[in-house]
Write an enzyme that holds these catalytic residues in place. Structure first.
Site, mmCIF file in Angstrom:
data_model
loop_
_atom_site.group_PDB
_atom_site.id
_atom_site.type_symbol
_atom_site.label_atom_id
_atom_site.label_comp_id
_atom_site.label_asym_id
_atom_site.label_seq_id
_atom_site.Cartn_x
_atom_site.Cartn_y
_atom_site.Cartn_z
ATOM 1 N N LYS A 84 -22.749 2.282 -4.462
ATOM 2 C CA LYS A 84 -21.793 2.648 -5.443
ATOM 3 C C LYS A 84 -22.069 1.839 -6.670
ATOM 4 C CE LYS A 84 -17.094 1.290 -4.640
ATOM 5 N NZ LYS A 84 -16.993 0.535 -5.847
ATOM 6 N N ASP A 121 0.915 -1.261 -0.055
ATOM 7 C CA ASP A 121 0.065 -0.050 -0.021
ATOM 8 C C ASP A 121 0.783 1.138 -0.049
ATOM 9 O OD1 ASP A 121 -3.257 0.118 0.945
ATOM 10 O OD2 ASP A 121 -2.001 2.099 0.951
ATOM 11 N N LEU A 174 -16.697 -10.798 -1.235
ATOM 12 C CA LEU A 174 -16.548 -10.884 0.420
ATOM 13 C C LEU A 174 -17.658 -9.806 0.930
ATOM 14 C CD1 LEU A 174 -14.580 -8.547 1.727
ATOM 15 C CD2 LEU A 174 -13.094 -10.119 0.900
ATOM 16 N N CYS A 223 -20.025 -0.947 -1.098
ATOM 17 C CA CYS A 223 -20.329 -1.678 -2.240
ATOM 18 C C CYS A 223 -21.833 -1.252 -3.028
ATOM 19 C CB CYS A 223 -20.159 -2.913 -1.992
ATOM 20 S SG CYS A 223 -18.484 -3.255 -1.721
ATOM 21 N N GLY A 255 -36.248 -2.888 6.015
ATOM 22 C CA GLY A 255 -35.969 -2.272 6.882
ATOM 23 C C GLY A 255 -35.556 -0.822 6.298
ATOM 24 N N GLY A 286 -26.904 -0.027 2.662
ATOM 25 C CA GLY A 286 -25.766 1.180 2.463
ATOM 26 C C GLY A 286 -24.269 0.281 2.271
HETATM 27 C C1 UDX Z 1 -21.855 -6.587 -0.334
HETATM 28 C C2 UDX Z 1 -21.911 -7.968 -1.194
HETATM 29 O O1 UDX Z 1 -22.964 -8.653 -0.146
HETATM 30 C C3 UDX Z 1 -20.789 -8.684 -1.283
HETATM 31 O O2 UDX Z 1 -20.908 -9.748 -2.062
HETATM 32 C C4 UDX Z 1 -19.988 -7.791 -2.166
HETATM 33 O O3 UDX Z 1 -18.703 -8.084 -2.293
HETATM 34 C C5 UDX Z 1 -19.568 -6.403 -1.348
HETATM 35 O O4 UDX Z 1 -20.936 -5.877 -1.316
HETATM 36 P P1 UDX Z 1 -21.319 -5.676 2.269
HETATM 37 O O5 UDX Z 1 -21.456 -4.525 1.760
HETATM 38 O O6 UDX Z 1 -20.390 -6.162 3.131
HETATM 39 O O7 UDX Z 1 -21.315 -6.945 0.848
HETATM 40 O O8 UDX Z 1 -22.697 -5.990 3.009
HETATM 41 P P2 UDX Z 1 -24.006 -6.888 2.704
HETATM 42 O O9 UDX Z 1 -24.119 -7.806 3.940
HETATM 43 O O10 UDX Z 1 -24.375 -7.134 1.367
HETATM 44 O O11 UDX Z 1 -25.110 -5.701 3.180
HETATM 45 C C6 UDX Z 1 -25.366 -4.369 2.657
HETATM 46 C C7 UDX Z 1 -26.208 -3.577 2.837
HETATM 47 O O12 UDX Z 1 -27.750 -4.203 2.651
HETATM 48 C C8 UDX Z 1 -26.241 -3.544 4.343
HETATM 49 O O13 UDX Z 1 -26.526 -2.042 4.708
HETATM 50 C C9 UDX Z 1 -27.435 -4.554 5.268
HETATM 51 O O14 UDX Z 1 -27.916 -3.839 6.166
HETATM 52 C C10 UDX Z 1 -28.725 -4.246 3.935
HETATM 53 N N1 UDX Z 1 -29.485 -5.582 3.760
HETATM 54 C C11 UDX Z 1 -28.911 -6.691 3.529
HETATM 55 C C12 UDX Z 1 -30.780 -5.212 3.978
HETATM 56 O O15 UDX Z 1 -31.074 -4.158 4.337
HETATM 57 N N2 UDX Z 1 -31.540 -6.396 3.871
HETATM 58 C C13 UDX Z 1 -31.149 -7.560 3.671
HETATM 59 O O16 UDX Z 1 -31.799 -8.621 3.679
HETATM 60 C C14 UDX Z 1 -29.767 -7.777 3.560
#
Ligand code: UDX
Length: 466
Positions: free
Chosen positions: A290, A47, A171, A287, A280, A284
């Protein structure tokens, strides 16, 4: 299946193990570097941020991810893992270089900012002195791999024949180690037999671990464009699923239905599946928001924008959850919204949760934090508690009050807003909590409680879409 904190036994059968570098030691690159060392590879993490490299080198993970600190220490001790800011050392060391730098949303636009990729690849290419494989892992607009190959061709010595491949990651924060060590699929693209074999060797450790645990990890080998698209397609699909169930939540609210039951009922149909159907406050994180914006922007550039108009609505529906939730809270405290939003002055809010989801300290695009700020803008007295996200939240939203314990947050509250399903909040006891607050009113922004249980202890309960 193991869980995220369980580390595998390092497979003993270390046949062909290319040496690997991960460029960019943010959440993605660092987790990969640590996990690949655990799988038996010799790894270097690189990095440009010396502070970050110091932190990893001395055994401290500078963000919250369950299980990762232990695995970092173990693998630093094994001698297979090191971190550096020296790009020449990286270029000399590795056979395969994974590009894991950030691709944030461009300021004021929906497209992705690829400047970190450009800088990392240019710098690496100029220091190479043998044929290597450079593999993109960052989430990018389709077409980036070809552009990366052009950067390599311009900057690496021409006779080396350095190649570019692509291998997206999937991930999830808070489950990251599990997702790297025990992925539900591996996707990669190579431009030659040589690169394809190298990518197979790179993933051999994951396959060996799967074999030991009697699991299968499907591999999809494909072309560069598809490999790039797989990641954004997955995130767009997941986002759509969440916005869909949130739209159903709105319908449940006006008809007296219960979206949690509805989600459960449709989820039993395995064509639909029961994951990512929790209604809910919306999605957010660094990932999903954006990535759907970047995909929409890229589709527009490529002349198929119309087919992706729905994703703009998925995004807007998600953002509207925030204003909608403020309205529910205003109703709950008897201050319904006027045209300029509610006036919540004098309302003491116990606000539980600031991160974008539980088990992380990440507040990027956190719906919970955005709603807290809206409540503050409506003059509520918002007292925030979060198990891990306080420091990040404080620097991003200094106008809110922060406390270090749940007890301080709820003391004398007019309303409790439980927004992020941390274990500490999901297991709240209605009676004990009732003794601490001024008024027994709760917004279950997590949809994690049994409403009857709260009502039976004298609480006015509101969930979302139920
Ligand atoms: C996500 C993807 O799941 C992952 O595969 C990718 O590599 C990166 O983006 P992440 O951002 O870590 O991963 O979070 P994730 O568990 O997917 O949740 C994303 C958002 O969705 C959170 O704010 C979570 O609270 C919300 N969410 C998730 C819901 O509102 N309802 C759900 O049923 C599941």
């Amino acid at each position: 299946m193991g869980n995220a904190t369980q580390s595998p036994e390092t497979p003993q059968n270390t046949t062909t193990r290319p040496r690997i570098s991960f460029l960019g030691c943010g959440y993605l690159g660092a987790t990969y570097a640590i996990c690949f060392a655990e799988l038996g590879y010799e790894v270097v993490g690189y990095d440009v941020d010396a502070e970050k490299i110091d932190s990893f080198s001395t055994g401290t993970v500078p963000f919250h991810e369950p299980g990762l600190p232990e695995l970092l220490k173990k693998n630093l001790e094994s001698g297979r893992l090191r971190f550096t800011t020296d790009v020449q050392a990286v270029a000399d060391f590795a056979d395969v270089h994974f590009i894991c730098v950030g691709t944030p949303q461009r300021a004021g636009e929906h497209g992705a900012d690829l400047s970190y990729i450009e800088a990392a690849v240019t710098d690496l290419s100029r220091h190479l002195s043998r044929k290597v494989l450079i593999v993109g892992k960052s989430t990018v607009p389709v077409g980036t791999a070809t552009w990366v190959q052009e950067i390599v061709d311009r900057n690496a010595p021409a006779d080396l024949g350095v190649e570019v491949g692509w291998s997206p990651e999937f991930l999830q924060e808070s489950n990251a180690m599990h997702d790297v060590l025990r992925p539900n699929r591996i996707v990669y693209a190579a431009q030659s037999e040589w690169a394809s074999k190298l990518l197979k060797d790179v993933h051999r450790g994951i396959m060996e671990l799967a074999a030991v645990e009697d699991r299968e990890v499907p591999v999809v080998e494909t072309d560069l464009a598809t490999a790039e698209l797989v990641k954004v397609a997955a995130n767009a699909f997941l986002s759509t699923k969440i916005s869909f169930i949130n739209a159903m939540a709105d319908l449940c609210e006006v008809t007296g239905g219960d979206v949690a039951d509805l989600a459960r009922a449709i989820g039993y149909d395995n064509r639909i599946g029961n994951r990512f159907l929790r209604a809910g406050i919306g999605f957010g994180g660094g990932c999903l928001p954006k990535d759907i914006r970047a995909l929409t922007a890229r589709a527009g550039e490529l002349g198929v924008g119309e087919s992706f108009r729905f994703l703009g609505e998925v995004d807007q529906l998600n953002t509207r959850r925030r204003t909608h939730t403020v309205g529910i809270i205003a109703d709950l405290v008897g201050r319904p919204s006027g045209p300029a939003g509610p006036d919540l002055s004098g309302v003491r809010v116990a606000y539980l949760g600031a991160t974008f989801k539980p088990d992380t300290d990440d507040i990027r695009d956190s719906p919970a934090l955005a709603i807290a700020r809206k409540l503050r803008a409506s003059r509520a007295d918002v007292v925030v508690y979060d198990p891990e996200g306080l420091d990040n939240a404080k620097s991003y939203a200094p106008e809110l009050s922060y406390v270090k314990t749940l007890a301080e947050a709820v003391e004398g509250a007019d309303v409790v807003c439980a927004m992020v399903p941390w274990e500490e909040f999901r297991t709240l006891d209605p009676e004990a909590l009732g003794q601490q607050v001024a008024e027994r009113r709760i917004l279950d922004g997590m949809n994690a409680f049994y409403p009857e249980q709260w009502v039976s202890h004298g609480w006015t309960y509101r969930g979302i879409g139920r």
